[in-house]
Motif scaffolding. Structure first.
Motif, short mmCIF file in Angstrom:
data_model
loop_
_atom_site.label_atom_id
_atom_site.label_comp_id
_atom_site.label_asym_id
_atom_site.label_seq_id
_atom_site.Cartn_x
_atom_site.Cartn_y
_atom_site.Cartn_z
N ARG A 73 0.85 -1.18 0.00
CA ARG A 73 0.00 0.00 0.00
C ARG A 73 0.88 1.23 0.00
NH1 ARG A 73 -5.60 -0.80 -0.75
NH2 ARG A 73 -6.05 -2.94 -0.12
N PHE A 74 0.43 2.28 -0.69
CA PHE A 74 1.26 3.47 -0.84
C PHE A 74 0.45 4.71 -0.52
CE2 PHE A 74 3.00 0.23 -3.62
CZ PHE A 74 4.34 0.26 -3.26
N ASN A 75 1.02 5.58 0.28
CA ASN A 75 0.38 6.82 0.67
C ASN A 75 0.83 7.94 -0.26
OD1 ASN A 75 -1.09 8.72 2.11
ND2 ASN A 75 0.55 9.06 3.59
N VAL A 76 0.39 7.85 -1.52
CA VAL A 76 0.74 8.85 -2.53
C VAL A 76 -0.52 9.19 -3.32
CG1 VAL A 76 3.16 8.22 -2.77
CG2 VAL A 76 1.45 7.02 -4.13
N ALA A 77 -0.55 10.40 -3.86
CA ALA A 77 -1.73 10.87 -4.60
C ALA A 77 -1.74 10.38 -6.03
CB ALA A 77 -1.79 12.39 -4.56
N LYS A 78 -0.59 10.07 -6.59
CA LYS A 78 -0.50 9.67 -7.98
C LYS A 78 -0.89 8.19 -8.16
CE LYS A 78 1.09 13.46 -9.96
NZ LYS A 78 0.63 14.40 -8.94
N ARG A 79 -1.26 7.87 -9.38
CA ARG A 79 -1.67 6.51 -9.71
C ARG A 79 -0.50 5.54 -9.63
NH1 ARG A 79 -5.51 4.80 -14.57
NH2 ARG A 79 -5.25 2.55 -14.50
N ILE A 80 -0.79 4.34 -9.15
CA ILE A 80 0.23 3.29 -9.03
C ILE A 80 -0.27 2.04 -9.74
CG2 ILE A 80 1.32 1.68 -7.41
CD1 ILE A 80 1.60 3.96 -5.46
N GLN A 81 0.61 1.40 -10.48
CA GLN A 81 0.31 0.12 -11.11
C GLN A 81 1.40 -0.88 -10.71
OE1 GLN A 81 -1.75 0.45 -15.21
NE2 GLN A 81 -0.12 1.97 -15.28
N ILE A 82 1.00 -2.12 -10.48
CA ILE A 82 1.93 -3.14 -10.02
C ILE A 82 1.85 -4.34 -10.95
CG2 ILE A 82 2.66 -4.60 -8.09
CD1 ILE A 82 1.27 -2.69 -6.21
N LEU A 83 2.96 -4.70 -11.57
CA LEU A 83 3.05 -5.88 -12.43
C LEU A 83 3.99 -6.88 -11.78
CD1 LEU A 83 3.44 -4.27 -15.97
CD2 LEU A 83 1.34 -4.84 -14.73
N GLY A 84 3.68 -8.16 -11.96
CA GLY A 84 4.51 -9.20 -11.40
C GLY A 84 4.92 -10.21 -12.45
N ARG A 85 6.14 -10.76 -12.29
CA ARG A 85 6.62 -11.84 -13.17
C ARG A 85 6.61 -13.13 -12.38
NH1 ARG A 85 12.59 -12.53 -15.91
NH2 ARG A 85 11.96 -13.92 -17.62
N THR A 86 5.81 -14.07 -12.84
CA THR A 86 5.63 -15.32 -12.11
C THR A 86 6.86 -16.21 -12.25
OG1 THR A 86 4.62 -16.52 -13.95
CG2 THR A 86 3.16 -15.16 -12.58
N GLU A 87 6.87 -17.29 -11.46
CA GLU A 87 8.00 -18.21 -11.53
C GLU A 87 8.07 -18.90 -12.89
OE1 GLU A 87 7.59 -21.34 -8.66
OE2 GLU A 87 5.41 -21.29 -8.76
N LYS A 88 7.00 -18.85 -13.67
CA LYS A 88 7.02 -19.38 -15.04
C LYS A 88 7.51 -18.35 -16.05
CE LYS A 88 3.22 -22.61 -14.19
NZ LYS A 88 1.86 -23.05 -14.61
N GLY A 89 7.80 -17.15 -15.57
CA GLY A 89 8.35 -16.13 -16.44
C GLY A 89 7.34 -15.27 -17.15
N LEU A 90 6.06 -15.34 -16.77
CA LEU A 90 5.01 -14.56 -17.42
C LEU A 90 4.67 -13.33 -16.59
CD1 LEU A 90 2.58 -17.41 -18.55
CD2 LEU A 90 4.30 -16.22 -19.92
N TRP A 91 4.48 -12.20 -17.28
CA TRP A 91 4.11 -10.96 -16.62
C TRP A 91 2.59 -10.87 -16.51
CZ3 TRP A 91 7.26 -7.73 -14.14
CH2 TRP A 91 8.63 -7.77 -14.44
N LYS A 92 2.11 -10.39 -15.35
CA LYS A 92 0.67 -10.22 -15.14
C LYS A 92 0.47 -9.12 -14.11
CE LYS A 92 -1.53 -13.45 -12.93
NZ LYS A 92 -2.07 -12.73 -11.75
N GLN A 93 -0.77 -8.63 -14.01
CA GLN A 93 -1.08 -7.68 -12.96
C GLN A 93 -0.95 -8.41 -11.63
OE1 GLN A 93 -4.24 -7.47 -10.99
NE2 GLN A 93 -3.36 -5.75 -9.89
N ALA A 94 -0.12 -7.88 -10.75
CA ALA A 94 0.16 -8.56 -9.49
C ALA A 94 -1.08 -8.58 -8.60
CB ALA A 94 1.33 -7.89 -8.77
N GLU A 95 -1.35 -9.73 -8.01
CA GLU A 95 -2.49 -9.88 -7.13
C GLU A 95 -2.23 -11.03 -6.17
OE1 GLU A 95 -5.94 -10.91 -9.44
OE2 GLU A 95 -4.74 -12.01 -10.89
#
Length: 388
Positions: free
Chosen positions: A150-172
């Protein structure tokens, strides 16, 4: 002279100074209230916009054209083809903001119908080094996230994750999903201005704390370089951030029921913000219609009230299709005027003329040319992010 007399003289002098100072303060406060009560700024027709619709603190020499009435062109083209990257028909992308954390969420219904490489390119493009300050967190071993940062900032934040299989996805947070690394992007510029040095420092501290919880390595871009780039980008955005407003003033107030019927027959629909919107196939607004006093349209007010004036709005940098869409908006304004026996006027109640529209179109072409040269196409994903 005794000490008592000297003390009384000093005290008397102090009282006189305090009384004089209080009178000066009262006079200043009275003058300020008088100015506020009787002085009204004269807004330009293109810049008279609802609060928070365009960025604050724009340069004093920004464009202030005057919109006037003219002949128009009718086009039935699609005006939003450039607004999103090409994807297969079975893929739906919906970028929203979490109400608590302002973290972007992506819906990937139908992902199985997409080519994997196309999907990966689309996900990775959600973070743009020219728009975002991207922190890279690398885990020593793949980790299942217990909680999203969680971030206490006013600007928009996006979080992407790379799984152990090497694929990028929206982190959740998903049981069994483990990430080798995540990228956390802080948007550098929006209509509230560029990110400040304090905001950026706070963001970096929060990312570092998150990385420490997982004993992960974290790296950041050069902070000062990004701040300089953000300020320069914000200045550019301020130069092209124009909201055009066309005022429609009828001889008699327009009944809400008639207005709703006319707007809907013209293809507009009432949106939650209290305005009628004409939407592109993508669902993005091309132009909108609202009450001139900014009273929201609702089913109740449209049923019971009449409106003495209307405003048609055209948000220049957020609309793909350029001058042709503007022409279509003006054409609709003229149809409104004909239907309700109204005039098209500026904010000083001056009639709008053909010559003025020609100047506006030229200035719009200049704005669109500047945006194209910058690589930020009007109505594109980048433009929708910057001018939000």
């Amino acid at each position: 002279m005794s000490e008592l007399q000297i003390g009384l003289l000093v005290l008397g002098g102090a009282i006189i100074v305090l009384v004089y100072g209080f009178n000066v303060f009262q006079e200043w406060r009275f003058r300020r209230r008088t100015r506020q009560a009787f002085v009204r700024p004269q807004d330009d027709v293109l810049l008279n916009v609802p609060k928070n619709n365009v960025r604050e603190g724009v340069r004093a020499d920004r464009m202030e054209p005057v919109l006037l009435d003219a002949d128009t062109l009718e086009r039935e083209d699609s005006y939003f083809e450039a607004a999103a990257p090409p994807v297969d028909a079975g893929f739906e992308v919906d970028v929203e903001a979490d109400s608590d954390s302002d973290v972007a969420v992506v819906s990937d219904d139908g992902i199985a119908n997409m080519d994997s490489a196309d999907h990966q390119a689309l996900v990775v493009s959600m973070l743009d080094p020219s728009l975002d300050f991207i922190a890279e967190v690398v885990f020593h071993e793949p980790h299942e996230l217990a909680a999203m940062p969680r971030f206490n900032v006013a600007k928009r934040i996006q979080i992407l994750g790379r799984t152990e299989k090497g694929l990028w996805k929206q982190a959740e947070i998903l049981p069994g999903t483990r990430y080798k690394q995540i990228h956390i992007g802080l948007q550098l510029v929006d209509r509230s201005g560029s990110v400040s040095e304090q905001e950026l420092a706070g963001f970096c501290q929060q990312v570092s704390r998150f990385a420490d919880e997982y004993d992960a390595a974290v790296s950041f871009p050069q902070r000062q370089q990004k701040l300089v780039a953000a300020r320069e980008l914000d200045r550019f955005c301020a130069d092209v951030d124009v909201l055009i407003g066309i005022n429609v003033v009828p001889r008699a107030p327009v009944e809400g029921t008639r207005l709703r019927s006319f707007a809907e027959s013209a293809g507009m629909q009432l949106e939650p913000d209290g305005a009628f919107h004409y939407l592109a196939d993508s669902g993005n607004t091309l132009y909108s219609l609202m009450a001139a006093d900014q009273m929201p349209f609702t089913l109740h007010t449209l049923l019971d009230k009449s409106f003495p004036a209307l405003s048609l709005l055209f948000d220049v940098p957020r609309v793909a299709g350029g001058v042709e869409v503007f022409d279509r908006a003006v054409q609709f304004a003229r149809e409104l005027a004909q239907e309700f026996d109204a005039q098209l006027v500026d904010d000083n109640r001056r009639s709008l003329s053909d010559a003025g529209l020609a100047r506006i179109r030229e200035q719009l072409q200049h704005i669109y040319g500047s945006m194209d040269d910058r690589g930020i196409a009007p109505g594109s994903v980048a433009a929708l992010r910057l001018f939000a």
